[in-house]
Design a protein around this motif. Structure first.
Motif, PDB file in Angstrom:
ATOM      1  N   GLY A 142     -22.446  -0.749 -20.295  1.00  0.00           N
ATOM      2  CA  GLY A 142     -23.703  -0.269 -19.752  1.00  0.00           C
ATOM      3  C   GLY A 142     -24.877  -1.073 -20.279  1.00  0.00           C
ATOM      4  O   GLY A 142     -24.915  -1.435 -21.449  1.00  0.00           O
ATOM      5  N   GLY A 198     -16.869   3.766 -21.547  1.00  0.00           N
ATOM      6  CA  GLY A 198     -18.055   2.927 -21.532  1.00  0.00           C
ATOM      7  C   GLY A 198     -18.634   2.701 -22.911  1.00  0.00           C
ATOM      8  O   GLY A 198     -18.638   3.599 -23.756  1.00  0.00           O
ATOM      9  N   VAL A 199     -19.136   1.496 -23.138  1.00  0.00           N
ATOM     10  CA  VAL A 199     -19.798   1.159 -24.395  1.00  0.00           C
ATOM     11  C   VAL A 199     -21.092   0.417 -24.087  1.00  0.00           C
ATOM     12  O   VAL A 199     -21.261  -0.189 -23.025  1.00  0.00           O
ATOM     13  N   GLY A 200     -22.012   0.481 -25.041  1.00  0.00           N
ATOM     14  CA  GLY A 200     -23.272  -0.231 -24.904  1.00  0.00           C
ATOM     15  C   GLY A 200     -23.893  -0.436 -26.266  1.00  0.00           C
ATOM     16  O   GLY A 200     -23.404   0.082 -27.283  1.00  0.00           O
ATOM     17  N   LEU A 236     -20.138   7.462 -20.548  1.00  0.00           N
ATOM     18  CA  LEU A 236     -21.066   6.491 -19.994  1.00  0.00           C
ATOM     19  C   LEU A 236     -22.419   6.607 -20.710  1.00  0.00           C
ATOM     20  O   LEU A 236     -23.286   7.320 -20.241  1.00  0.00           O
ATOM     21  N   VAL A 237     -22.638   5.901 -21.778  1.00  0.00           N
ATOM     22  CA  VAL A 237     -21.696   5.069 -22.517  1.00  0.00           C
ATOM     23  C   VAL A 237     -21.802   5.440 -23.991  1.00  0.00           C
ATOM     24  O   VAL A 237     -22.756   6.090 -24.410  1.00  0.00           O
ATOM     25  N   SER A 238     -20.824   4.974 -24.770  1.00  0.00           N
ATOM     26  CA  SER A 238     -20.837   5.197 -26.209  1.00  0.00           C
ATOM     27  C   SER A 238     -21.576   4.055 -26.905  1.00  0.00           C
ATOM     28  O   SER A 238     -21.353   2.887 -26.598  1.00  0.00           O
ATOM     29  N   SER A 296     -18.910  11.996 -15.462  1.00  0.00           N
ATOM     30  CA  SER A 296     -19.041  11.342 -16.763  1.00  0.00           C
ATOM     31  C   SER A 296     -20.020  12.073 -17.673  1.00  0.00           C
ATOM     32  O   SER A 296     -20.931  12.771 -17.223  1.00  0.00           O
ATOM     33  N   CYS A 342     -16.270  -4.937 -28.041  1.00  0.00           N
ATOM     34  CA  CYS A 342     -15.518  -5.021 -26.787  1.00  0.00           C
ATOM     35  C   CYS A 342     -14.210  -5.788 -26.966  1.00  0.00           C
ATOM     36  O   CYS A 342     -13.159  -5.388 -26.446  1.00  0.00           O
TER      37      CYS A 342
END
Length: 317
Positions: free
Chosen positions: A173, A102-104, A72-74, A34, A133
């Motif tokens: 994340g 992945g998002v955070g 991991l992560v945007s 990642s 999300c």
């Protein structure tokens, strides 16, 4: 089933160096590799190298054939969720269905100041994450989306082509106990966080189970994933020497130090990670950055992974 991966980041000076790591990770049998999605990571300093995450991920996906390819992560601050959804769908096609996205809520990045980008407060970013999300999933699932939220507005939005995967895994994340874990319970297929201390991690797992109950989900529907760093050597004596060498590369007070779970032998690393497997972790991601520690990467692949698989299987049996 346990999965093992390398979280490579993209703070490399050449594409070839990063590509070499990804292809070697695939040869070593890792399940996952990642990138992150920073523009100017603080640890690299104001002028350190850092490739664009999604662009690099697309190129690496095209040059590998088996490993899961992940972002991991945007951060929600970088791009509109519909733009992110389209980028993810495109990379899923490029990778023949190997993407995990992945998002955070995002964190410190020198790019906000350098590029003049807005960096809202944490509460605002977490509200953005909740909306983000939901939009991603609806677009990936083929819905025609009209959404008028606090931060995003879509009118009759549609995504074609959809991702190749029937359900593209959404990784969330972060470890915030009051809001982030609630978003995880509502939306995530995978929850990733830094390993941290075991007691703290165990507490978060318990909180997540409670939030899942409120959302009508089983905790087992969400894969637990940890990212950690390690310095490994065949003997304790060599591990001590290599620990001193690695610490000398970090600036004083570096937050990276807290990410190191093991300074020791492969056997010690197995023991450290088995404790997390016993509280439900299924994805173990070894964090790497230049200068690459090839000894640790190869010892992890050849001695930690098979032993941890065997011991975790025996424990479950």
């Amino acid at each position: 089933m346990l999965r093992f991966g390398v979280h490579s980041g993209q703070q490399y000076s050449t594409f070839e160096e990063c590509l070499g790591l990804w292809q070697r990770a695939e040869e070593l049998g890792f399940d996952w590799v990642s990138l992150f999605d920073h523009y100017r990571p603080p640890l690299g300093g104001p002028d350190g190298p850092c490739f664009d995450g999604p662009a690099l991920l697309a190129a690496l996906a095209a040059r590998t054939s088996r490993v899961r390819c992940a972002l991991l992560v945007s951060a929600v601050t970088w791009r509109h969720p519909a733009v992110a959804a389209a980028a993810a769908a495109t990379i899923d096609h490029i990778s023949s269905g190997r993407l995990e996205f992945g998002v955070g809520a995002g964190g410190p990045d020198l790019g906000y100041e350098q590029f003049g980008l807005p960096f809202p407060d944490s509460g605002t970013r977490l509200t953005m994450l909740e909306e983000y999300c939901g939009i991603l999933r609806r677009l990936w699932d083929g819905e025609r989306v009209t959404f008028h939220g606090e931060h995003y507005r879509l009118t009759d939005a549609y995504l074609r082509p959809r991702p190749l995967q029937r359900r593209l895994p959404l990784v969330i994340g972060g470890g915030g106990e009051r809001r982030t874990l609630r978003v995880v319970a509502r939306h995530a297929d995978v929850w990733n966080t830094l390993a941290g201390d075991l007691d703290g991690y165990r507490r978060k797992v318990g909180l997540l189970a409670g939030y899942c109950a409120e959302e009508g989900r089983r905790p087992a529907e969400i894969r637990q994933s940890i990212t950690f760093r390690a310095v490994l050597a065949p003997t304790p004596e060599e591990a001590g020497r290599r620990r001193a060498e690695r610490l000398a590369l970090l600036p004083p007070g570096s937050p990276d130090l807290a990410e190191y779970l093991t300074f020791g032998t492969p056997e010690q690393c197995v023991t450290d990670l088995l404790a997390y497997a016993e509280v439900g972790v299924r994805d173990f991601l070894l964090g790497c950055r230049p200068p690459l520690d090839w000894q640790t990467i190869e010892l992890f692949a050849t001695r930690v992974v098979p032993e941890l698989r065997a011991r975790a299987h025996a424990t479950r049996s």
